[in-house]
Design a protein around this motif. Structure first.
Motif, PDB file in Angstrom:
ATOM      1  N   GLN A  70       8.006  -0.996 -13.444  1.00 18.38           N
ATOM      2  CA  GLN A  70       8.399  -0.469 -14.756  1.00 18.38           C
ATOM      3  C   GLN A  70       8.949  -1.589 -15.651  1.00 18.38           C
ATOM      4  O   GLN A  70       8.604  -1.676 -16.831  1.00 18.38           O
ATOM      5  CB  GLN A  70       9.445   0.631 -14.569  1.00 18.38           C
ATOM      6  CG  GLN A  70       9.469   1.614 -15.701  1.00 18.38           C
ATOM      7  CD  GLN A  70      10.451   2.748 -15.462  1.00 18.38           C
ATOM      8  OE1 GLN A  70      11.199   2.755 -14.487  1.00 18.38           O
ATOM      9  NE2 GLN A  70      10.461   3.707 -16.353  1.00 18.38           N
ATOM     10  N   THR A  74       6.962  -2.841 -18.951  1.00 22.16           N
ATOM     11  CA  THR A  74       7.627  -2.698 -20.241  1.00 22.16           C
ATOM     12  C   THR A  74       7.659  -4.043 -20.971  1.00 22.16           C
ATOM     13  O   THR A  74       7.349  -4.135 -22.158  1.00 22.16           O
ATOM     14  CB  THR A  74       9.070  -2.178 -20.050  1.00 22.16           C
ATOM     15  OG1 THR A  74       9.008  -0.985 -19.285  1.00 22.16           O
ATOM     16  CG2 THR A  74       9.739  -1.886 -21.375  1.00 22.16           C
ATOM     17  N   ASP A  99       7.547   7.097 -26.162  1.00 26.75           N
ATOM     18  CA  ASP A  99       7.896   5.898 -26.936  1.00 26.75           C
ATOM     19  C   ASP A  99       6.679   5.203 -27.538  1.00 26.75           C
ATOM     20  O   ASP A  99       6.816   4.131 -28.144  1.00 26.75           O
ATOM     21  CB  ASP A  99       8.653   4.901 -26.043  1.00 26.75           C
ATOM     22  CG  ASP A  99       9.983   5.465 -25.573  1.00 26.75           C
ATOM     23  OD1 ASP A  99      10.504   6.371 -26.255  1.00 26.75           O
ATOM     24  OD2 ASP A  99      10.489   5.024 -24.529  1.00 26.75           O
ATOM     25  N   GLU A 380      19.646  10.792 -17.999  1.00 26.34           N
ATOM     26  CA  GLU A 380      20.191  10.065 -16.850  1.00 26.34           C
ATOM     27  C   GLU A 380      21.704  10.258 -16.731  1.00 26.34           C
ATOM     28  O   GLU A 380      22.232  10.517 -15.665  1.00 26.34           O
ATOM     29  CB  GLU A 380      19.874   8.573 -16.981  1.00 26.34           C
ATOM     30  CG  GLU A 380      18.427   8.219 -16.737  1.00 26.34           C
ATOM     31  CD  GLU A 380      18.038   8.286 -15.270  1.00 26.34           C
ATOM     32  OE1 GLU A 380      18.937   8.300 -14.427  1.00 26.34           O
ATOM     33  OE2 GLU A 380      16.826   8.344 -14.987  1.00 26.34           O
TER      34      GLU A 380
ATOM     35  N   LYS B  41      14.739  -0.380 -27.018  1.00 33.45           N
ATOM     36  CA  LYS B  41      13.980   0.059 -25.843  1.00 33.45           C
ATOM     37  C   LYS B  41      12.914  -0.952 -25.440  1.00 33.45           C
ATOM     38  O   LYS B  41      11.897  -0.576 -24.850  1.00 33.45           O
ATOM     39  CB  LYS B  41      13.314   1.398 -26.135  1.00 33.45           C
ATOM     40  CG  LYS B  41      14.291   2.555 -26.218  1.00 33.45           C
ATOM     41  CD  LYS B  41      13.574   3.843 -26.512  1.00 33.45           C
ATOM     42  CE  LYS B  41      14.562   5.001 -26.473  1.00 33.45           C
ATOM     43  NZ  LYS B  41      13.943   6.244 -26.909  1.00 33.45           N
ATOM     44  N   TYR B 247      27.680  -0.468 -12.624  1.00 26.64           N
ATOM     45  CA  TYR B 247      27.441   0.497 -13.710  1.00 26.64           C
ATOM     46  C   TYR B 247      26.475  -0.107 -14.734  1.00 26.64           C
ATOM     47  O   TYR B 247      25.512   0.539 -15.158  1.00 26.64           O
ATOM     48  CB  TYR B 247      28.769   0.864 -14.370  1.00 26.64           C
ATOM     49  CG  TYR B 247      28.618   1.838 -15.519  1.00 26.64           C
ATOM     50  CD1 TYR B 247      28.629   3.211 -15.301  1.00 26.64           C
ATOM     51  CD2 TYR B 247      28.454   1.378 -16.822  1.00 26.64           C
ATOM     52  CE1 TYR B 247      28.470   4.098 -16.345  1.00 26.64           C
ATOM     53  CE2 TYR B 247      28.291   2.260 -17.871  1.00 26.64           C
ATOM     54  CZ  TYR B 247      28.311   3.621 -17.632  1.00 26.64           C
ATOM     55  OH  TYR B 247      28.133   4.502 -18.678  1.00 26.64           O
ATOM     56  N   ARG B 254      18.013   0.856 -13.850  1.00 28.47           N
ATOM     57  CA  ARG B 254      17.523   2.146 -13.354  1.00 28.47           C
ATOM     58  C   ARG B 254      17.288   3.133 -14.493  1.00 28.47           C
ATOM     59  O   ARG B 254      16.243   3.753 -14.585  1.00 28.47           O
ATOM     60  CB  ARG B 254      18.513   2.746 -12.343  1.00 28.47           C
ATOM     61  CG  ARG B 254      17.899   3.786 -11.419  1.00 28.47           C
ATOM     62  CD  ARG B 254      18.920   4.316 -10.451  1.00 28.47           C
ATOM     63  NE  ARG B 254      20.004   4.999 -11.130  1.00 28.47           N
ATOM     64  CZ  ARG B 254      19.940   6.263 -11.540  1.00 28.47           C
ATOM     65  NH1 ARG B 254      18.873   6.977 -11.324  1.00 28.47           N
ATOM     66  NH2 ARG B 254      20.963   6.819 -12.161  1.00 28.47           N
ATOM     67  N   ALA B 255      18.284   3.254 -15.378  1.00 25.09           N
ATOM     68  CA  ALA B 255      18.153   4.249 -16.444  1.00 25.09           C
ATOM     69  C   ALA B 255      17.503   3.680 -17.710  1.00 25.09           C
ATOM     70  O   ALA B 255      17.211   4.423 -18.632  1.00 25.09           O
ATOM     71  CB  ALA B 255      19.534   4.824 -16.778  1.00 25.09           C
ATOM     72  N   PHE B 256      17.311   2.365 -17.742  1.00 22.65           N
ATOM     73  CA  PHE B 256      16.660   1.709 -18.884  1.00 22.65           C
ATOM     74  C   PHE B 256      17.426   1.871 -20.200  1.00 22.65           C
ATOM     75  O   PHE B 256      16.835   1.883 -21.265  1.00 22.65           O
ATOM     76  CB  PHE B 256      15.207   2.191 -19.044  1.00 22.65           C
ATOM     77  CG  PHE B 256      14.245   1.384 -18.230  1.00 22.65           C
ATOM     78  CD1 PHE B 256      13.360   0.506 -18.836  1.00 22.65           C
ATOM     79  CD2 PHE B 256      14.245   1.473 -16.851  1.00 22.65           C
ATOM     80  CE1 PHE B 256      12.492  -0.274 -18.078  1.00 22.65           C
ATOM     81  CE2 PHE B 256      13.382   0.706 -16.086  1.00 22.65           C
ATOM     82  CZ  PHE B 256      12.495  -0.165 -16.695  1.00 22.65           C
ATOM     83  N   HIS B 257      18.752   2.032 -20.117  1.00 22.74           N
ATOM     84  CA  HIS B 257      19.590   2.040 -21.325  1.00 22.74           C
ATOM     85  C   HIS B 257      20.144   0.632 -21.494  1.00 22.74           C
ATOM     86  O   HIS B 257      21.312   0.372 -21.217  1.00 22.74           O
ATOM     87  CB  HIS B 257      20.748   3.023 -21.172  1.00 22.74           C
ATOM     88  CG  HIS B 257      20.342   4.447 -21.239  1.00 22.74           C
ATOM     89  ND1 HIS B 257      19.668   4.963 -22.312  1.00 22.74           N
ATOM     90  CD2 HIS B 257      20.519   5.463 -20.375  1.00 22.74           C
ATOM     91  CE1 HIS B 257      19.433   6.248 -22.102  1.00 22.74           C
ATOM     92  NE2 HIS B 257      19.922   6.569 -20.921  1.00 22.74           N
ATOM     93  N   ARG B 260      23.411   0.057 -23.665  1.00 17.22           N
ATOM     94  CA  ARG B 260      24.643   0.538 -23.031  1.00 17.22           C
ATOM     95  C   ARG B 260      25.023  -0.376 -21.863  1.00 17.22           C
ATOM     96  O   ARG B 260      26.209  -0.641 -21.620  1.00 17.22           O
ATOM     97  CB  ARG B 260      24.474   1.979 -22.551  1.00 17.22           C
ATOM     98  CG  ARG B 260      25.819   2.642 -22.269  1.00 17.22           C
ATOM     99  CD  ARG B 260      25.662   4.042 -21.770  1.00 17.22           C
ATOM    100  NE  ARG B 260      24.979   4.891 -22.728  1.00 17.22           N
ATOM    101  CZ  ARG B 260      24.277   5.971 -22.387  1.00 17.22           C
ATOM    102  NH1 ARG B 260      24.171   6.310 -21.131  1.00 17.22           N
ATOM    103  NH2 ARG B 260      23.688   6.696 -23.307  1.00 17.22           N
TER     104      ARG B 260
END
Lengths: 418, 288
Positions: A70, A74, A99, A380, B41, B247, B254-257, B260
């Motif tokens: 991933q 990306t 997206d 999430e 993103k 965190y 993992r969460a692709f944020h 943050r």
């Protein structure tokens, strides 16, 4: 006259250039997910066959470990160096489609869409468009240890999740071993399988009496020792489950048939006393374990490259190639003709446990879907809160109703629920 | 003139390293710092959102649990420093087989963290060695969930960090101890100073810079702990082993944020700087 000559020369140059472009081989790079080295021979042979029968196409196969695919994809899409096709699972594809990182393939797949199962096509349809070429799928079956069942005085496999919990408690009580290891690290999926909604009318509703009752059953089974505690709340509890099953410490394992091959190879004594049955079906009526892999086309793949990539994707996922792959991998095809092949149909008469598992899985392919949560912003973070609440409730650290109420309040505040 | 010329030469020698440093250290930090204030993103250009990512952090209880755990993790700093110093004093003696003893304690340092994580994961599991020994000794009836009980999992991880780091700090202290001139010790001994007095009046003052360095390194290491969590618990059970850096990793990888994750990283970095400054203030050798 001189002007005419110049015009003619220009047109000729353009034609020659176009002809040269058309004759240049089209480079198709395609990525698979963690299929090396087990399937190296399969893919190399497939690439050779396709290149031999399709002059002008140059294939490049790249296998990428699943945990970095991933990130790499990306970055490649952002950098404009994405492959023409990338294998991925449905939740990733949904995010990419949302997206605009992958493109719809409705026109490219064309009439060939009827070759795939309806469930597989629905899995890769987002926002009204088909976003991928379905490849292989998975479906869970229930594998159980007949010796432990007999010792506990149980003569049938459970048909529902709640019955499975009851059997697990009894097995612990009579044999001292754990019953099974539900996928509690993916509680949202467990709720969906059981027909327990997360959100209704824009509000979190997972603190309803039905949800609380369901979790109370789980907490009861946990307290009685019916559930395997090792990695119970991990996102992937399968390694711990199969290790315990192979060691005779677990009575039931809900997993794809391929798991039985590992039991056969590593623990023949346990394999000898194993049997299979259809996996318990939740209230939603969806068979658990569906996890479709497909080939998506990143944005920016256009024109002749897109046409050729689609042709190759259709070849890669046709019934013949899917059948060969499934036989090798122990997975299930998504091409209708492959499922109808005697390989899957004739196994029903087989006595070997693995054959029985494959036949059991194949018989339920029609109702297999990939379950995941989509369309919830910031899922999430929300899911983490729900996951912690469920874990606290199941292990008895928190009151179930209070834990779910607090998590639901958090969800509603974040979602700006009415 | 000569000074200016030699300055230019010095900059020329420094340039290759500086270019690399700017490209691979300073630029990512600055760019990451900027992205912490954006919505990003990767596949779409970043858009400025001000402090929204930091507000999101403040609204996430797991982030506070992570910071609290990072601070709890600091408890291993005095423990590991004392143990490493004591060990260094012990292995500083000339005894038969002492080299082997030093090597054994250094072994965990050179062992891959993945191997360490998997090994301790097995040791801590319900069927693992620790539970088996305790049950064999009849000290417990049921296996202890070292990594599955939210009340003790963090401490189980801290012990692994302690075990991994002990040899490293032991070697640093050993080097400092061996750098103390033997004549000073000898003179003190002739003057009648006992072992305890020699340690506090000669050894400690002379190794204080090393104590400061080791304290800063182990404090920062404790605040930035990640690998043990990633391999052994992934933040569970019930988020009880989330640390500040885990965190950030979890949010980013993992969460692709990513924004943050970067915001959380900035907060953790600020804490690291603060702690480092405190360490320097408290442990800086005083000029006579």
């Amino acid at each position: 006259m001189r002007g005419c000559h110049a015009l003619f020369a220009g047109a000729l140059a353009l034609l020659l250039a176009a002809a040269a472009t058309a004759s240049e081989p089209v480079h198709i790079e395609f990525w698979t997910m963690s299929l090396k080295p087990k399937f190296t021979q399969y893919f190399e042979a497939l690439v050779q066959r396709y290149q031999a029968q399709t002059p002008g196409v140059e294939l490049e196969w790249v296998d990428v470990p699943w945990d970095v695919l991933q990130t790499k994809l990306t970055a490649a899409i952002a950098g404009g160096s994405a492959p023409a096709l990338a294998q991925m699972n449905v939740p990733w594809a949904y995010d990419y489609a949302r997206d605009g990182a992958i493109r719809p393939v409705d026109e490219l797949i064309g009439a060939a869409r009827s070759a795939y199962t309806e469930g597989a096509l629905q899995d890769v349809t987002f926002l009204g468009h088909v976003y991928g070429f379905p490849h292989y799928n998975s479906v869970n079956v229930l594998t159980y240890n007949r010796a432990l069942f007999a010792q506990a005085g149980i003569d049938h496999a459970p048909a529902t999740f709640l019955e499975q919990l009851a059997i697990a408690k009894r097995i612990k009580q009579r044999t001292g071993q754990a019953g099974f290891s539900p996928a509690l690290g993916k509680i949202a999926g467990v709720f969906l399988e059981e027909g327990l909604p997360l959100i209704e009318g824009g509000r979190a509703v997972f603190n309803s009496p039905r949800h609380v009752a369901f979790l109370s059953e789980l907490a009861d089974a946990y307290k009685a020792g019916g559930l395997l505690k090792d990695k119970l709340f991990s996102e992937d509890n399968f390694p711990a489950s199969i290790d315990a099953y192979k060691a005779g410490r677990l009575a039931m394992m809900v997993a794809p048939p391929a798991a039985l091959l590992r039991v056969r190879d590593d623990a023949p004594d346990v394999y000898a006393v194993s049997d299979v049955a259809p996996a318990p079906v939740g209230a939603a009526g969806v068979v658990a374990g569906g996890w479709l892999f497909h080939f998506a086309m990143p944005r920016g793949i256009q024109g002749r490259q897109a046409q050729e990539a689609a042709r190759f994707a259709l070849y890669l996922t046709n019934a013949e190639n899917q059948l060969a792959f499934s036989r090798l991998a122990g997975t299930f095809p998504t091409a209708k003709a492959a499922i109808e092949d005697p390989y899957f149909q004739n196994m029903r008469a087989g006595t070997d446990v693995f054959s029985k598992a494959v036949a059991t899985g194949a018989s339920r392919m029609a109702s297999v879907r990939t379950l995941y949560v989509a369309g919830i912003p910031g899922f999430e973070q929300l899911n983490k809160r729900l996951q912690d609440a469920v874990e606290g409730a199941v292990i008895g650290r928190r009151d179930t109703q209070e834990a779910l109420d607090a998590a639901a309040a958090y969800w509603n505040r974040r979602l700006g629920a009415p | 003139m000569g000074g200016a010329r030699s300055g230019l030469v010095a900059w020329c020698f420094l340039a290759p390293a500086l270019v690399l440093l700017v490209l691979f250290a300073f630029w990512p930090v600055l760019w990451g710092g900027y992205l912490a204030f954006t919505e990003y993103k990767i596949i779409t250009p970043p858009t400025w959102v001000g402090l929204r990512n930091f507000e999101d952090l403040l609204d996430d209880p797991v982030f506070f649990i992570s910071l609290r755990n990072s601070l709890v993790y600091l408890l291993i700093v005095p423990a590991i420093q004392l143990a490493a110093l004591a060990l260094a004093v012990l292995v500083n003696n000339r005894l038969p087989g002492i080299r082997l003893f030093r090597a054994v304690f250094y072994m965990p340092v050179v062992t891959s963290v993945s191997v360490v994580g998997i090994m301790w994961g097995w040791m801590y599991s319900d069927q693992g060695l620790i539970n088996a020994v305790l049950q064999w000794m009849r000290l417990i009836d049921e296996p202890i969930g070292w990594l599955s009980d939210d009340r003790i999992a963090l401490f189980a991880l801290m012990f692994v960090t302690f075990w991994r780091g002990l040899g490293w700090y032991m070697v640093m202290y050993l080097a400092a101890l061996q750098a103390i001139p033997g004549e000073i010790e000898e003179a003190a001994r002739l003057d009648g100073a006992g072992a305890w007095r020699r340690f506090w009046k000669i050894t400690m003052p002379m190794i204080l810079p090393t104590v400061l360095l080791c304290s800063v390194l182990s404090t920062l290491g404790a605040v930035k702990v990640l690998e043990e969590v990633l391999i052994m618990t992934k933040g569970g059970p019930i988020s009880s082993t989330y640390t500040g850096l885990y965190y950030a990793y979890d949010q980013g990888i993992r969460a692709f944020h990513f924004p943050r994750a970067l915001a959380a990283s900035l907060v953790v970095s600020a804490i690291c700087v603060l702690i480092a400054v405190l360490n320097f203030r408290l442990l800086r050798p005083r000029q006579p």
